[in-house]
Design a protein around this motif. Structure first.
Motif: not given
Length: 223
Positions: A177, A203, A206-207, A209, A212-214, A219, A221
């Protein structure tokens, strides 16, 4: 005389590694350095400008931008407080910049003219040797960084570019992270890709897996 406000930043920089406060003051005066503040989005130097100094960021940050004749631009990199730039040109034979150095939200720089750096430092020969060694080490570190960027952007597929870059940041931060120093548009320019395509691919990843991001926190995975 150097302000104590910036002395700690200077001492922690790679250019002045292992050099004490009194010797930094000596170098500042001997090389006729100066401190200058710049406004938001102000250009430090541009294409074709002659660069005769090394710059150390005391506050703020700098973007390096390359544009073509049609006005398309790419962000080559961003550097922040405590980092230096300009030495590739200042110590080269031509001294001409092939990119633009621009402030983000304003900055304060220590400007170190290079004209006198090879002239004897009176009785402080060991200090001069240390400074030159620091310059060489910093140049080598920058060369490694540029090699890493070439690795990122030379990937053929967009996802491979993203994975190469995020893997590099994960290793650099020693964590799965981490925060990246770019906005989405800036990351697109850094990777030399379209912003919409980049956002769509992130996107998808992220979908699926993979990440992850904001905003600019990511991060990676495990699969």
């Amino acid at each position: 005389m150097l302000s104590d406000k910036y002395l700690d930043v200077i001492k922690k920089s790679s250019l002045f590694a292992g050099i004490g406060s009194n010797d930094i003051e000596f170098i500042y005066n001997t090389l006729k350095c100066k401190i200058k503040s710049y406004k938001s989005e102000e250009t430090i130097y541009s294409y074709g400008d002659t660069v005769t100094a090394v710059y150390l960021i005391l506050e703020g940050d700098i973007f390096f931008i390359r544009e073509d004749i049609w006005g398309n631009s790419d962000i080559l990199t961003k550097i922040e407080k405590g980092q230096s730039f300009g030495m590739v040109y200042a110590f080269s034979s031509q001294k001409k910049s092939d990119m633009k150095a621009v402030t983000s939200k304003g900055c304060t720089l220590l400007i170190i003219p290079t004209d006198n750096i090879y002239k004897p430092f009176s009785e402080k020969h060991a200090l001069q040797e240390r400074l030159i060694k620091n310059v060489i080490k910093t140049l080598c570190d920058k060369s490694i960084f540029l090699t890493e960027k070439l690795t990122h952007i030379s990937q053929r597929k967009l996802r491979d570019k993203i994975i190469a870059y995020l893997s590099y940041e994960s290793i650099r931060n020693n964590s799965s992270s981490f925060y990246i120093p770019y906005s989405r548009q800036q990351l697109a320019e850094y990777l030399c890709v379209d912003r919409s395509a980049l956002s769509n691919e992130l996107s998808k990843m992220q979908n699926e897996g993979i990440i992850l991001f904001y905003k600019n926190k990511f991060t990676l995975l495990s699969t």
